[in-house]
Enzyme design. Structure first.
Site, PDB file in Angstrom:
ATOM      1  CG  ASP A  63      -2.080   0.891   1.167  1.00  0.00           C
ATOM      2  OD1 ASP A  63      -1.929   2.018   0.684  1.00  0.00           O
ATOM      3  OD2 ASP A  63      -3.173   0.467   1.586  1.00  0.00           O
ATOM      4  NE  ARG A  78      -4.858   2.627   0.324  1.00  0.00           N
ATOM      5  CZ  ARG A  78      -5.890   1.854   0.670  1.00  0.00           C
ATOM      6  NH1 ARG A  78      -7.111   2.212   0.335  1.00  0.00           N
ATOM      7  NH2 ARG A  78      -5.686   0.733   1.345  1.00  0.00           N
TER       8      ARG A  78
END
Length: 781
Positions: free
Chosen positions: A295, A297
């Site tokens: 990830d 983000r």
């Protein structure tokens, strides 16, 4: 030197600020002192467009057109000094961007049409065409590099080095340039309801922070739950606004976990083509194989939007993500309740995703619904989980409460005093049962009157009493202080007493029966045919006699109808009715040696009431499980689904107490395992311990806020109530020299906990309200 260059030089030569906060960032942007360029992910398009336009578009974007108006609600909110208090913690965009030289924030009014969502028009939030009125605000990113490095726990030189590598901006290592306008997408914040209400700390707030997923959100592909959760969250946000709160959906442009669609599709292909096919255990591994990381983000930056809006408390967080929850809490924002995506909204091909996320600690129990339902149906779990919460509060870790058990003795004295006023001796105290509400002030015992008046055998008499008790208990939850009921003798009753008398008269009138020749009965067909208008008329509801939770009561009656039809083992086949459980209990009872009575375990009755009537106990957790069950994050064990669930089962337990009285009083059936039942976690019992000082609220504002019953503050309060009733019972038995068998919890409740809670509430508050205010809907308290 150009005007822009002169401003930048002035900014660079000025004395460095000790703290580089939002005002300094805004000043640097206004002075064109930044790295990168405006426009975010559209910046390069604007660069080419500048050639085509033949003008400096950066300068042009700074112009304000006469027709351009700012949205007053947003202006008023953001101009509020209280809202701006923590703006220095907003480090991923310019919180003053609405007013900066080149705006990086803009707002507008809009309407949203979502035909997939079931909405009720109200003329304000939802119009008569079911269009949703809203305000939407667009935000472009502007990174405060020193603060970003600190929050991400990355040395600033290392951060600048990597940004220089990926952007090819050589000046990135110049530490005098503290603002970076990254070439990434920004965010859009959708407001449902008046955003100005956010300035009031009492306003209830529902939030979803949603990361872009073009395939699902726009094109409805079904490999993930993104669009279903987005729609579900919009509905939750709208409903919050319709209740007088504010709903917020913050939509972030972070496609494919900020790894991009190309990477995302490569991962999809790898998942589908791997040996053994797509499966949960390799879900994250395949992302790591392709992208090198799960990830990208940077969820640590996500709460900036909420901080910018002055949000310090979220009543409903519509998110399963443990990363988002952790980031929000780390930002100092309190989350009262997390709401998972309902099972029925999970697309067929998204099972792999949701299962993998649960295993990684996401807030959802979807993968083990059946086993979790079995666990929370175990009556012993109520006391066990409540004790875990009690120990957590005792440790001092609770955000909401602390305990002072030295004051428990005064509660014992108060309840004993209430008991002594009401009963000649402890031996005369009956069970806490619905039967008490059928005992009138003049001494009339309506239950005994019914039993003696029926010309049928005693088994049928008990069937009829069970019919009455079941519908009466199911429809008994807070009606509100504005409602009352006038009986046929023109006597007026309110609260639980009023609900009881109403159910009694409706029962005798055949309201719950499909056969006018058999009025004194409740059956599935009769329940199914009841309409909302009929129920409104039956409860004498008018504009001046309003009841809370009428819809919830009707739903319970309809759910009872379905439960009766679906469980013929308990309720019969030809004419399914609650009273047919009499035959089931008798069948499973055994003769007690040396006695004319028969014995049966409470577990058997619990199986009928909780298992057979499962649809009557819907959970608001939307997990596909049933019951008065709620989340308490303090109990969460990572990877263990259901570990944070705390059951109370207040209504089914009260129904069991009530039915036990019918069986013992009129059928000579006694129940063992009585000690498995607990006190009832409702606001009068719980209020007794707060008002007596045994439970202390840690924060003064808790007294003025209104909480949903699923808020963790309410869950902790109810769990403490279960344990403290046990401790109170021990104290009373010691004082009265009685055993647990002689004086079970059912008698402790009737002796006076509920009445003592009502009395002390009236002593402390003129309206006699509970010390913690909750949203009542007629289904829990």
């Amino acid at each position: 030197m150009s005007t822009r260059a002169a401003k930048r030089a002035k900014s660079n030569s000025s004395e460095a600020h000790e703290v580089y906060g939002w005002k300094e960032l805004n000043e640097d942007l206004n002075n064109w002192n930044y790295l990168g360029g405006f426009g975010g992910q559209n910046g390069v398009y604007q660069a080419v467009a500048e050639i085509q336009a033949g003008k400096d578009l950066n300068e042009h974007h700074c112009l304000r057109h006469d027709d351009e108006k700012l949205v007053p609600e947003i202006v008023e909110l953001l101009s509020n000094p209280k809202i701006q208090e923590n703006w220095d913690n907003v480090i991923s965009f310019n919180p003053n961007g609405l007013w900066s030289s080149r705006p990086t924030i803009a707002a507008t009014y809009a309407r949203m049409d979502m035909p997939e969502i079931e909405l009720i028009p109200d003329g304000q939030i939802v119009d008569d065409q079911k269009s949703i009125r809203l305000i939407k605000v667009a935000i472009e990113p502007a990174w405060n590099l020193p603060a970003i490095a600190e929050r991400l726990k990355i040395p600033e030189p290392k951060l600048r080095e990597k940004l220089a590598k990926y952007t090819q901006i050589k000046e990135m290592t110049d530490t005098s340039r503290k603002v970076f306008l990254p070439p990434i997408g920004g965010a859009t914040v959708y407001f449902f309801g008046d955003p100005r209400k956010l300035a009031d700390p009492k306003t209830q707030v529902a939030v979803r922070c949603h990361d872009e997923c073009n395939g699902s959100d726009v094109f409805c592909t079904d490999i993930c739950t993104c669009r279903p959760y987005l729609l579900f969250a919009i509905q939750g946000a709208v409903e919050c606004a319709q209740r007088g709160g504010v709903g917020i959906v913050a939509y972030f442009r972070k496609e494919g976990r900020a790894l991009g669609e190309v990477t995302k599709y490569r991962v999809y292909n790898a998942r589908k083509n791997q040996e053994g096919g797509d499966r949960p255990e390799t879900y994250f591994k395949q992302t790591e194989n392709i992208a090198g990381i799960r990830d990208a983000r940077l969820q640590e930056l996500m709460p900036d939007v909420l901080t910018w809006l002055g949000i310090k408390r979220i009543d409903w967080l519509l998110s399963m993500s443990s990363d988002k929850y952790g980031a929000i809490v780390s930002a100092g924002i309190e989350v009262l309740q997390r709401v998972s995506l309902p099972d029925e909204l999970v697309p067929r091909d998204a099972t792999v995703e949701i299962t993998a996320k649960i295993s990684a600690g996401y807030h959802c129990e979807h993968a083990e619904t059946t086993s979790i339902q079995k666990i929370i149906s175990d009556i012993t779990l109520i006391r066990h989980r409540s004790n875990l919460v009690y120990k957590y509060v005792q440790s001092g870790e609770s955000r909401y409460f602390e305990l002072d058990e030295s004051k428990l003795s005064s509660v014992v004295d108060r309840v004993v005093n209430v008991m002594n006023r009401s009963y000649p001796s402890p031996q005369h105290v009956p069970y806490h049962s619905r039967a008490r509400h059928f005992e009138l002030p003049d001494g009339t015992d309506l239950v005994k009157q019914l039993y003696d008046g029926w010309r049928v055998d005693k088994n049928e008499k008990c069937r009829r009493l069970v019919d009455l008790f079941v519908v009466s208990v199911l429809t008994d939850a807070g009606a509100g202080t504005a409602w009352s009921y006038m009986n046929k003798e023109r006597n007026v009753f309110s609260r639980s007493e009023g609900l009881a008398i109403a159910s009694y008269e409706l029962f005798l009138d055949g309201f719950f029966s499909s056969d006018r020749a058999m009025k004194d009965r409740v059956n599935s067909l009769g329940l199914r045919d009841i309409s909302l208008e009929q129920l409104r008329k039956a409860y004498q509801i008018t504009d001046t006699n309003k009841m809370i939770g009428l819809d919830g009561r009707l739903k319970k009656l309809h759910n009872l109808s379905a439960s009766l039809d679906e469980n013929p083992e308990f309720f019969g086949e030809e004419c399914p009715r609650p009273g047919n459980m009499v035959d089931y209990i008798l069948k499973h009872s055994v003769e007690i040696p040396g006695s004319t009575k028969r014995g049966v375990s409470v577990k058997v009755l619990w199986q009928v009431v909780f298992g057979g009537m499962q649809k009557c106990w819907p959970s608001k957790l939307l997990l596909g499980i049933n019951g008065d069950v709620w989340h308490c994050s303090a109990l969460k064990e990572p990877g263990k689904a259901g570990s944070d669930l705390v059951p109370f089962h207040k209504l089914p337990q009260w129904l069991v107490y009530s039915l036990i009285e019918v069986f013992e009083r009129f059928l000579d059936v006694t129940f063992h395992d009585f000690e498995l039942l607990t006190g009832l976690a409702e606001y009068r019992n719980g209020g007794l311990f707060i008002d007596s000082g045994v439970i202390k609220m840690k924060r003064e504002e808790m007294k003025s806020l209104v909480y949903d019953v699923g808020a963790e503050v309410v869950v902790e309060w109810r769990a403490l109530t279960i344990v403290l009733i046990d401790k109170l019972a021990e104290g009373m038995r010691k004082k009265l020299n009685l055993t647990a068998e002689q004086f079970p919890v059912a008698k402790v409740l009737q002796a006076g906990t509920w009445q003592a809670g009502r009395e002390i509430a009236k002593e402390l508050r003129e309206d006699g309200s509970a010390p913690i205010k909750t949203v009542l809907d007629g289904s829990v308290f």
